[in-house]
Design an enzyme around this catalytic site. Structure first.
Site, PDB file in Angstrom:
ATOM      1  N   GLU A 124       0.853  -1.189   0.000  1.00  0.00           N
ATOM      2  CA  GLU A 124       0.000   0.000   0.000  1.00  0.00           C
ATOM      3  C   GLU A 124       0.897   1.250   0.000  1.00  0.00           C
ATOM      4  OE1 GLU A 124      -2.775   0.420   3.248  1.00  0.00           O
ATOM      5  OE2 GLU A 124      -3.722   2.131   2.303  1.00  0.00           O
ATOM      6  N   GLY A 263       3.669   2.605  10.634  1.00  0.00           N
ATOM      7  CA  GLY A 263       3.353   1.785  11.803  1.00  0.00           C
ATOM      8  C   GLY A 263       3.120   0.311  11.529  1.00  0.00           C
ATOM      9  N   GLU A 300      -5.297  -2.525  12.847  1.00  0.00           N
ATOM     10  CA  GLU A 300      -5.005  -3.396  11.689  1.00  0.00           C
ATOM     11  C   GLU A 300      -5.981  -4.567  11.645  1.00  0.00           C
ATOM     12  OE1 GLU A 300      -3.185  -1.895   9.726  1.00  0.00           O
ATOM     13  OE2 GLU A 300      -2.225  -0.549  11.156  1.00  0.00           O
ATOM     14  N   GLU A 322      -9.699   4.340   6.323  1.00  0.00           N
ATOM     15  CA  GLU A 322      -8.842   4.812   7.419  1.00  0.00           C
ATOM     16  C   GLU A 322      -9.615   5.584   8.496  1.00  0.00           C
ATOM     17  OE1 GLU A 322      -6.304   3.434   7.926  1.00  0.00           O
ATOM     18  OE2 GLU A 322      -5.517   2.748   6.004  1.00  0.00           O
TER      19      GLU A 322
HETATM   20  N1  B3K Z   1      -2.943   1.113   5.686  1.00  0.00           N
HETATM   21  C1  B3K Z   1      -1.643   1.279   6.269  1.00  0.00           C
HETATM   22  C2  B3K Z   1      -0.981   2.558   5.856  1.00  0.00           C
HETATM   23  C3  B3K Z   1      -0.275   2.436   4.575  1.00  0.00           C
HETATM   24  C4  B3K Z   1       0.540   3.694   4.306  1.00  0.00           C
HETATM   25  C5  B3K Z   1       1.105   3.658   2.914  1.00  0.00           C
HETATM   26  N2  B3K Z   1       1.916   4.823   2.622  1.00  0.00           N
HETATM   27  C6  B3K Z   1      -1.678   1.214   7.753  1.00  0.00           C
HETATM   28  C7  B3K Z   1      -2.965   1.581   8.363  1.00  0.00           C
HETATM   29  O1  B3K Z   1      -3.463   2.674   8.270  1.00  0.00           O
HETATM   30  O2  B3K Z   1      -3.554   0.725   8.964  1.00  0.00           O
HETATM   31 ZN    ZN Z   2      -5.406   1.987   8.782  1.00  0.00          ZN
END
Ligand code: B3K
Ligand code: ZN
Length: 874
Positions: A124, A263, A300, A322
Site C-alpha cells: 500500500e 506503523g 489493523e 482509514e
Molecule cells: N494502511 C496502512 C498505511 C499504509 C501507508 C502507505 N503509505 C496502515 C494503516 O493505516 O492501517
Molecule cells: Zn489503517
C-alpha cells in the site's frame, strides 16, 4: 531541479479499470539480489472497448511476457519506466510475465525488500507495481495463489490466506504454497520469508470456529509479543460484540519487522508491523508503547472488515477505510481504557497534527480531489478528522441508526471496492435523514471557527445561545459553506453542580444543538440559575470554539464539570491564555497564582483518576500554543511556558513531591490503564518539578532514574534529567546506552530523548548524533527518533534564530530522498508552515524549502509537498 512538472491525479478523472484480473498465480524464487517473479494472470476485458492493455510496473527487469502461452516479441509490447503496454489483446486471456527484482538494494522499503536478513513486502498504496506488472489500483480484486521458493535458511515462507502445501526441494531449498480465497486488491498482498520465532494461540469465534493466531518475531523475542497477542484477542472479541464482525480465515498472522516506513499494514490474514508497535515488555517498553500497540493491533485487525472485505474504489476514498477504522480503534481503546481519558488524548493528537495541517499549505478535505503522490495523503486529516466525521455522524443520527447503517454497509458492500458516497447512503437510508449537507464534511477543508454567546433571562428563566460558524479559506478553497456542527451543551450552577433545563419541553441535563447554518439561535427553558455553559462537551465536533463566558466560569468547570473533557479543556484554556499573554508581553502574576491554586485543588480530588490528573497537570505543548499565536514566536512561547511551569512547580512543590513519593510502583508491573495512569501522574509530577532550580530536584530525578524497574519510569527519570541538564544527565545517558545498546527499540528512545534536549546545545548534540555508530538513516525508526523528534518536538531549538535547525532538517530531507522518498516527504512538514512564523524565521524556513526544490532528481513525493508549501497563497 525537475525538468517537467508532474501532473496531478484527479478524482473527477476516475474511470473503471479497462481490464480485470480474476485470478493470479504468483511464483517467487527468492534471492536477495535476483528474485524471479513469475505471474500468471487470468485477465478479462471490462466493458465493450478494446483498449490497449496498460499495466503498471516500476524497477522491474523484464524477462518475458506471454499471452495465452505465446511469448511476445519485443515489438509486440512496450515496457517503459512506468509499465507494460500490449496494443492488441483478446477479450479474455492468460498473461504470463516473468521479471527479476533486487530486494536487497530496495531501500525505499516499498514492494519486496529485505529487513534484518528477511524478505518482506509493503504494497500500500502503490508498491505492488515494484513486484510485478499489474493494474495497480484498489478496484481490481483478484484471487491470489502464491508459491514461494527459497533457501532453507529462510525458515518461514508466509503469504496471505491458507497454507496449501509446503516441502523440501533439492539444493537446500524449500517451498510453500498459499491461497487466499477472498478476492483482494494487490495493495493487500504480502509475503515474508526468513528465520523467525513464533508465538501461537487460538481464538474461538462467535460462531464457534477455531482460528489459529501466530505472531512472528526476531528469534528470542516471542515473549515480547505476548501483549500484542492479548490485544489481538481482545480486538477480535470486541469486533464481534461492537460491530457483529467475525474473523473469516482459519489463520491470522502478524509479522514484526524492524525496517518499516510507518506503523503497520493490514494485509489480508498477514499483518506486517513495525516492531516498535508490536514488541513490548515492562523492561523495554513504556506505557505509551503498550497503549499504542493495543490500539494499532486493533486498528489493523479491524481493517479486515473495513478495508479488506470492503475496500476503496480509488485512493481518493482512503478515509473510507482509514477514518472509519480509526473511529473503530478509538472506540475500542475507550472501552479498554476509559472514554474520558481516551477522548482527551485523541483530541490532543487531533489538534497537534490535524489542526496544524489545516493551517498549513497541505490543508485538504477528508476526501481530497487531487494528488501527485497518494503516499503524501496518509495524513491526520484522512485518519483523525476522518474519524471525527464518523463520530459526528453517530451523534447526529444516534447510536442505533448508526449501528444499523454499519450493518447495511457490511451487507451491501462485502467483497467490493466502494466510495464514501455509498457509505453515507447506508446511513441516510436507515435513518431516513437527508445527509447531503453532512457530506460537505468530506469535501471542505479547514477547521471551522464557532462562536457562542449566551444570554440569561432571570425572569423568563431562559438561556439563549447564539452560535455562529465560519471556516477560514484553505489553498484552492477560498470560500466555505456552513457545515452541520453538533454542539453538545450542558449547564452548571455557579457552584459547579449540574443544572437541569428544558429543551423543547423535555427536562434534560445535556442537549445537542446542531448549528447547520452560518448562525443559529436556540433558547433553553427552565433554567433556574445564571448558568456556566459547558459547550462542545466531549469535543463533539472538530472545531475551534470561542465563547463570551468570563474567566471565572472556566474555574468552575476546572473544579467540577462532570464532562471530564471540558474539565480538562477549561484548564488548558486558562493555561493557554496565561502563556500567550506573557509571550505577548503581558504577564499576569495574580492570575498565574490563581491558576496554580486551582490546579492544586483539582490534583487533590481523591475521586479523580490519576490518568486524568496527569493530563490535567500537563501544560499545552509549545506547538499547540504556536497554533494560537500569530505570527508564532517559538522562543517567546518557550520562555512564557517555562515561566508558568516554574510558577506551578513552586506553588505545588509539596503536592508534587507527595505524588512523586506516594505513587512509586512497588508491586508487579501491569500495563493496564490503572497502573499506567499512576505512572503517568508520577512522571508528569517529576517533569514539572524539574522546572524548579533547587538542587535536590536533580537528586530526586537521578534517584528516580536509578530506582526505575520499568522503562516508563526509566525514561521518565532520563527525560527529567535532560530537562535539568548537566553532569547527572550526561552520566545517565551514558549509563542508559551501555545498558541497552543491543536493543534497537530502546536505543531509538535514547536518540529521541536527546533530540528533545531543551538546552542550547541541542542542535550540536543532534548533529553529533548523526555521526554516532548507532545512527542509521536507512532505518526509518532511527531516523524518526532523531530527526523528526528534533524538528517536531523541540520547537524552541528547531526554530533557532540562526536557522541552523532548518538547515539541518533540509540536509536530512535531501539525503533521505536519495533512497527513501516516502520517509523524506514525511520530514517536510515542520518547514511547510513557514508563513505562520515571525518574518525572520519564515524567511529562513522558506530559503531552505527553495534549496530543497532545487535539488537534482527530487522525488515526486518531496516535490509535491515542497512546491505546495512555496506556492502563492489562495
Ligand atoms: N494502511 C496502512 C498505511 C499504509 C501507508 C502507505 N503509505 C496502515 C494503516 O493505516 O492501517
Ligand atoms: Zn489503517
Amino acid at each position: 531541479m525537475r525538468t517537467e512538472t508532474p501532473q496531478p491525479i484527479k478524482l473527477s478523472d476516475y474511470r473503471p479499470p479497462a481490464y480485470l484480473v480474476d485470478e493470479v498465480h504468483l511464483a517467487f524464487d527468492l534471492q536477495p539480489n535476483t528474485t524471479r517473479v513469475t505471474a500468471t494472470l487470468k485477465v478479462r476485458r471490462n466493458g465493450e472497448h478494446a483498449e490497449p492493455l496498460r499495466f503498471n510496473g516500476e524497477r522491474l527487469k523484464p524477462i518475458s511476457v506471454a499471452v495465452d502461452g505465446r511469448v511476445l516479441a519485443e515489438a509486440e509490447r512496450t515496457i517503459d519506466a512506468e509499465g507494460l503496454t500490449i496494443p492488441g489483446v483478446p477479450a479474455a486471456f492468460t498473461l504470463t510475465t516473468e521479471v527479476e527484482i533486487d530486494p536487497e538494494n530496495n531501500k525505499a522499503l516499498e514492494g519486496l525488500y529485505m529487513s534484518g536478513g528477511r524478505f518482506c513486502t509493503q504494497c500500500e498504496a502503490e508498491g505492488f507495481r515494484k513486484i510485478t506488472f499489474w493494474p495497480d489500483r484498489p478496484d481490481v480484486l483478484s484471487r491470489f495463489t502464491v508459491r514461494i521458493v527459497a533457501d532453507r535458511k529462510f525458515q518461514h515462507l508466509l503469504s496471505n490466506g491458507n497454507l496449501l502445501e509446503k516441502g523440501d526441494l533439492p539444493g537446500g531449498r524449500h517451498y510453500a504454497v498459499w491461497n487466499d480465497p477472498f478476492p483482494k486488491p494487490c495493495y493487500l498482498f504480502a509475503l515474508v520469508a526468513g528465520e523467525l520465532d513464533v508465538l501461537e494461540d487460538t481464538l474461538t469465534t462467535m460462531s464457534g470456529r477455531t482460528v489459529e493466531l501466530k505472531i512472528f518475531v526476531d528469534p528470542g523475542m516471542a515473549p515480547r509479543a505476548a501483549y500484542a497477542m492479548d490485544a489481538l484477542k481482545r480486538s477480535m472479541k470486541w469486533d464481534e460484540e461492537a460491530f457483529g464482525r467475525e474473523y473469516d480465515l482459519d489463520l491470522f498472522m502478524i509479522v514484526a519487522v524492524r525496517d518499516f516506513n510507518f506503523g503497520a499494514m493490514e494485509n489480508k490474514g498477514l499483518n506486517i508491523f513495525n516492531s516498535s508497535l508490536l514488541l513490548a515488555d515492562p523492561a523495554t517498553a513504556t506505557d505509551v508503547d503498550f497503549e499504542r500497540i493495543e490500539s494499532v493491533v486493533a486498528h489493523e485487525y479491524f481493517h479486515n472488515w473495513t478495508g479488506d472485505r470492503i475496500t476503496c474504489r480509488d485512493w481518493f476514498q482512503l478515509c473510507l477505510k482509514e477514518g472509519l477504522t480509526v473511529f473503530r480503534d478509538q472506540s475500542f481503546s475507550g472501552d479498554m481504557r476509559g472514554h474520558a481519558v481516551q477522548r482527551i488524548k485523541d483530541v490532543k493528537a487531533l489538534r497537534a497534527r490535524q489542526f496544524a495541517e489545516d493551517q498549513g499549505p497541505l490543508a485538504h478535505p477528508v476526501r481530497p480531489s487531487s494528488y501527485l503522490k497518494i503516499d503524501n495523503f496518509y495524513t491526520a486529516t484522512i485518519y483523525e478528522k476522518g474519524s471525527e466525521v464518523i463520530r459526528m455522524l453517530k451523534t447526529l443520527i444516534g447510536p442505533d441508526a448508526f449501528r444499523k447503517g454499519m450493518d447495511l454497509y457490511f451487507e451491501r458492500w462485502d467483497g467490493h471496492a466502494t466510495t464514501v458516497e455509498e457509505f453515507i447512503k447506508c446511513f441516510a437510508e436507515v435513518s431516513g435523514r437527508d445527509l447531503s449537507a453532512f457530506f460537505a464534511w468530506y469535501e471542505q477543508a479547514g477547521t471551522p471557527r464557532v462562536s457562542l454567546a449566551s444570554t440569561y433571562d432571570e425572569d423568563a428563566r431562559t438561556l439563549t445561545l447564539e452560535l455562529a460558524q465560519q471556516t477560514p479559506p484553505t489553498p484552492g478553497q477560498p470560500t466555505k459553506q456552513p457545515l452541520p456542527i453538533p454542539v453538545t451543551v450542558g449547564l452548571l450552577d455557579p457552584e459547579g453542580r449540574t443544572l437541569a433545563f428544558e429543551r423543547d419541553g423535555q427536562a434534560v441535563d445535556e442537549t445537542v444543538v446542531v448549528l447547520d447554518q452560518a448562525t443559529a439561535k436556540v433558547t433553553l427553558t427552565g433554567v433556574d440559575a445564571p448558568p456556566v455553559v459547558s459547550a462542545l462537551r466531549g469535543f463533539s465536533a472538530p472545531v475551534v470554539l470561542t465563547t463570551d463566558a468570563p474567566q471565572k466560569d472556566r474555574y468552575v468547570q476546572l473544579a467540577a464539570d462532570p464532562d471530564l473533557f471540558n474539565r480538562w479543556e477549561a484548564g488548558q484554556d486558562l493555561a493557554r491564555a496565561l502563556i500567550l499573554g506573557r509571550a505577548a508581553g503581558h504577564p499576569d502574576e495574580v492570575s498565574e497564582e490563581r491558576f496554580a491554586d486551582a490546579v492544586g485543588r483539582a490534583l487533590s480530588d481523591l475521586a479523580a483518576d490519576p490518568a486524568f490528573k496527569a493530563l490535567l497537570l500537563a501544560l499545552p505543548s509549545e506547538s499547540d500554543l504556536a497554533l494560537a499565536m500569530s505570527p508564532a514566536d517559538p522562543a517567546a512561547i518557550h520562555q512564557a511556558r517555562d515561566a508558568l511551569r516554574l510558577r506551578l512547580a513552586l506553588h505545588l512543590n509539596a503536592q508534587l513531591r507527595h505524588i512523586h513519593t506516594g505513587l512509586q510502583d512497588l508491586g508487579e508491573f501491569s500495563p493496564d490503564a490503572a497502573g499506567a495512569g499512576r505512572r503517568a501522574l508520577r512522571n508528569t509530577a517529576l517533569d514539572l518539578m524539574t522546572a524548579n532550580p533547587r538542587s535536590e530536584i536533580a537528586e530526586i530525578a537521578d534517584g528516580h532514574y536509578r530506582a526505575a524497574i520499568n522503562m516508563t519510569d526509566q525514561m521518565g527519570g532520563l527525560s527529567a534529567l535532560m530537562q535539568i541538564g548537566g553532569a547527572a544527565a550526561e552520566a545517565a545517558l551514558e549509563d542508559f546506552y551501555a545498558r541497552w545498546k543491543s536493543e534497537p527499540l530502546v536505543i531509538d528512545k535514547w536518540f529521541a530523548v536527546q533530540a528533545r534536549d531543551p538546552s542550547e546545545e541541542a542542535i550540536g548534540r543532534v548533529l553529533g548524533l548523526t555521526a554516532h555508530p548507532a545512527f542509521d538513516a536507512k532505518n526509518p525508526n532511527r531516523l524518526r527518533a532523531l530527526v523528526s523528534t528534533f524538528a517536531n518536538f523541540n520547537p524552541a531549538r528547531f526554530h533557532d534564530p540562526s536557522g541552523s535547525g532548518y538547515r539541518f532538517l533540509a540536509d536530512q530531507i535531501i539525503a533521505t530522498d536519495g533512497f527513501n522518498p516516502m520517509i523524506a516527504a514525511r520530514l517536510v512538514d515542520p518547514l511547510g508552515g513557514w508563513r505562520r512564523y515571525t518574518p525572520e524565521l519564515g524567511a529562513l524556513m522558506k530559503a531552505e524549502l527553495e534549496r530543497i526544490l532545487k535539488t537534482e532528481g527530487l522525488s515526486k513525493n518531496v516535490y509535491e509537498l515542497v512546491s505546495r508549501a512555496l506556492a502563492e497563497e489562495g
